[in-house]
Design an enzyme around this catalytic site. Structure first.
Site, short mmCIF file in Angstrom:
data_model
loop_
_atom_site.label_atom_id
_atom_site.label_comp_id
_atom_site.label_asym_id
_atom_site.label_seq_id
_atom_site.Cartn_x
_atom_site.Cartn_y
_atom_site.Cartn_z
N GLY A 85 -50.74 -68.80 -8.61
CA GLY A 85 -52.19 -68.84 -8.78
C GLY A 85 -52.80 -67.44 -8.74
N SER A 86 -53.95 -67.33 -8.11
CA SER A 86 -54.77 -66.11 -8.23
C SER A 86 -54.15 -64.87 -7.60
CB SER A 86 -56.15 -66.36 -7.63
OG SER A 86 -56.88 -67.25 -8.44
N ILE A 87 -53.19 -65.01 -6.69
CA ILE A 87 -52.59 -63.79 -6.14
C ILE A 87 -51.76 -63.05 -7.18
CG2 ILE A 87 -52.57 -64.57 -3.74
CD1 ILE A 87 -49.64 -65.31 -4.06
N TYR A 88 -51.54 -63.69 -8.32
CA TYR A 88 -50.83 -63.05 -9.44
C TYR A 88 -51.74 -62.11 -10.23
CZ TYR A 88 -47.44 -62.90 -13.34
OH TYR A 88 -46.52 -62.52 -14.29
#
Length: 293
Positions: free
Chosen positions: A138-141
């Site tokens: 998700g967004s940590i990518y």
């Protein structure tokens, strides 16, 4: 050692057997005994784990999973498992590694009951999710996409992109902010986009950067490959890329790039890979080798 560090380092821990010779008379009486070769004690293997931090991390993980499941943060969820990894970002030493639900190793010493073993198997308690669980990041990518954009010149630190809510290309994916508030974040630079986790900004950055460059920097951070941690059972994970899609008989489209740019699609990594990636971000860009010893 049957598993874990004790299995991996068996040759170091075991030492070398000695030899004691015993001479006996024909009637079985021991006439002499002596050591012809001294035994050599095994070496010590010292973990990097901080016992206090390990305890706190385990309790925090358990309490927060239960809180999520009961709706203590927002709404009830089917949360029932997770992992925590704490690293020294400069050295790669792992200070805490927790997988939940866990198990009591003491039960295996004298023989575990079938009922207890079945409950562990059903709940997958014996799985070390920290190294073998595969999850969409998700967004940590988004920091991978940001790095790729900055390093290739697709964006700069001064680039501002106007999040109007719905991205006007390739299926019109919306920013999460639009889905919640029916408006966009407005103009953001890359720092602000990370702070607000703006999907729209990273859709556009991913489109400008291209999937090949995003994959390149994901690999630089060590994603989609084993860390080499001194434990059995580590999984490899996958980086979203055209080869995976084409292997399924599909055609890679720009829409896949947008999805990959925000950590969705085929992106799938272990928590320990994510820990190495975040450690690299935190220490200024140097990829570290994680270790428990």
């Amino acid at each position: 050692g049957k598993t874990g560090i004790e299995y991996i380092f068996e040759d170091y821990l075991k030492g070398t057997d000695g030899i004691k010779q015993i001479d006996m008379a024909v009637d079985g009486t021991v006439t002499e005994e002596y050591v012809s070769e001294e035994a050599v004690a095994g070496s010590d293997v010292v973990l990097t784990i901080d016992a206090n931090l390990q305890k706190v991390a385990g309790e925090a993980l358990k309490n927060n999973i239960e809180k999520i499941a009961s709706g203590g943060f927002y709404k009830t969820s089917a949360a029932d498992a997770g992992a925590v990894i704490v690293t020294n970002v400069k050295t790669g030493e792992i200070l805490a590694m927790v997988s939940y639900p866990d198990y009591d190793p003491q039960l295996f010493v004298d023989g575990i009951s079938q009922e207890q073993y079945d409950s562990y198997t059903e709940g997958k308690n014996l799985n070390n999710r920290a190294i073998s669980g595969l999850y969409s990041p998700g967004s940590i990518y988004k920091m991978v996409t940001a790095t790729a954009g900055l390093e290739t010149g697709a964006i700069t630190t001064k680039t501002r992109i106007n999040d109007t809510g719905v991205y006007p290309k390739f299926g019109n994916p919306a920013c999460w902010y639009w889905n919640t508030y029916r408006r966009g974040h407005g103009y953001l630079n890359v720092t602000q986009a990370i702070q607000k986790s703006c999907n729209y900004f990273f859709y556009e950055t991913g489109y400008r950067t291209g999937i090949d460059n995003i994959v390149k920097y994901a690999k630089y951070y060590g994603l989609g490959m084993k860390t080499g941690i001194e434990l059995l059972g580590e999984e490899t994970g996958t980086i979203a890329n055209p080869d995976l899609v084409e292997a399924r008989g599909e055609v890679w489209t720009p829409g896949y790039t947008l999805s990959a740019a925000i950590g969705q699609g085929d992106n799938s990594y272990t928590p320990i890979q994510i820990a190495r990636y975040i450690s690299s971000l935190a220490n200024g860009g140097k990829r570290v080798d994680l270790t428990l010893v």
